[in-house]
Design a protein around this motif. Structure first.
Motif, PDB file in Angstrom:
ATOM      1  N   THR A 127       0.780   3.780  -3.199  1.00  0.00           N
ATOM      2  CA  THR A 127       0.253   5.141  -3.023  1.00  0.00           C
ATOM      3  C   THR A 127       1.352   6.191  -3.208  1.00  0.00           C
ATOM      4  O   THR A 127       1.071   7.297  -3.657  1.00  0.00           O
ATOM      5  CB  THR A 127      -0.435   5.316  -1.659  1.00  0.00           C
ATOM      6  OG1 THR A 127       0.479   4.997  -0.618  1.00  0.00           O
ATOM      7  CG2 THR A 127      -1.667   4.439  -1.558  1.00  0.00           C
ATOM      8  N   GLU A 131      -4.231   4.439  -6.132  1.00  0.00           N
ATOM      9  CA  GLU A 131      -5.152   4.445  -5.009  1.00  0.00           C
ATOM     10  C   GLU A 131      -5.447   3.004  -4.603  1.00  0.00           C
ATOM     11  O   GLU A 131      -5.978   2.229  -5.402  1.00  0.00           O
ATOM     12  CB  GLU A 131      -6.464   5.137  -5.398  1.00  0.00           C
ATOM     13  CG  GLU A 131      -7.491   5.136  -4.310  1.00  0.00           C
ATOM     14  CD  GLU A 131      -8.841   5.679  -4.753  1.00  0.00           C
ATOM     15  OE1 GLU A 131      -9.729   5.768  -3.892  1.00  0.00           O
ATOM     16  OE2 GLU A 131      -9.022   5.984  -5.954  1.00  0.00           O
ATOM     17  N   ARG A 172       0.837  -1.205   0.000  1.00  0.00           N
ATOM     18  CA  ARG A 172       0.000   0.000   0.000  1.00  0.00           C
ATOM     19  C   ARG A 172       0.871   1.253   0.000  1.00  0.00           C
ATOM     20  O   ARG A 172       0.629   2.190  -0.766  1.00  0.00           O
ATOM     21  CB  ARG A 172      -0.929   0.020   1.205  1.00  0.00           C
ATOM     22  CG  ARG A 172      -1.728   1.332   1.278  1.00  0.00           C
ATOM     23  CD  ARG A 172      -2.723   1.419   2.427  1.00  0.00           C
ATOM     24  NE  ARG A 172      -2.522   0.562   3.561  1.00  0.00           N
ATOM     25  CZ  ARG A 172      -1.852   0.916   4.673  1.00  0.00           C
ATOM     26  NH1 ARG A 172      -1.299   2.111   4.768  1.00  0.00           N
ATOM     27  NH2 ARG A 172      -1.743   0.074   5.677  1.00  0.00           N
TER      28      ARG A 172
END
Length: 130
Positions: free
Chosen positions: A37, A42, A33
């Motif tokens: 990001t 996203e 993640r």
């Protein structure tokens, strides 16, 4: 894919994607993640088992699924078949620890764009999101 982003090192544009991260280990989900990001993607959902992939996929409709083939409670190959049968344009980036050539071939035949061994180089991983 949902948008465009300029890369810091030049004028090359990449499309930002909505991504599902399906990984059983919290630390690896966090790492993926963070990396995704940081380059403008996203992460719309993170899951740690197969049934959660199925229960959240249709409500989040990710562009890309980052999928550990050995999630608890469900076979990753079956998950890919389901995803591709209901959403053929979703890209699947598959990986697993101890993956063999036969697993790579099977993953590709089930709909993965690419399949590779874990642990993997994060720069190589990110190349599959462009």
């Amino acid at each position: 894919m949902t948008g465009m982003r300029l890369l810091p090192e030049g004028d090359t544009e990449v499309e930002m994607a909505k991504v599902m991260v399906a990984e059983q280990y919290d630390s690896i989900r966090y790492l993926l993640r963070t990396v995704l990001t940081s380059v403008g993607h996203e992460v719309v959902v993170e899951v740690n088992n197969g049934p959660d992939v199925l229960s959240t996929f249709h409500s989040t409709l990710p562009d890309i699924v980052s999928l550990d083939l050995r999630l608890p409670s469900m076979d990753g190959f079956e998950l890919m078949k389901h995803i591709k049968s209901t959403s053929p344009n979703t890209r699947i980036i598959a990986y697993s620890s101890g993956i063999h050539a036969v697993d790579v071939e099977m993953a590709i035949s089930c709909g993965a764009s690419v399949a590779f061994d874990k642990p993997f180089d994060l720069d190589d991983y990110l190349k599959h999101f462009q």
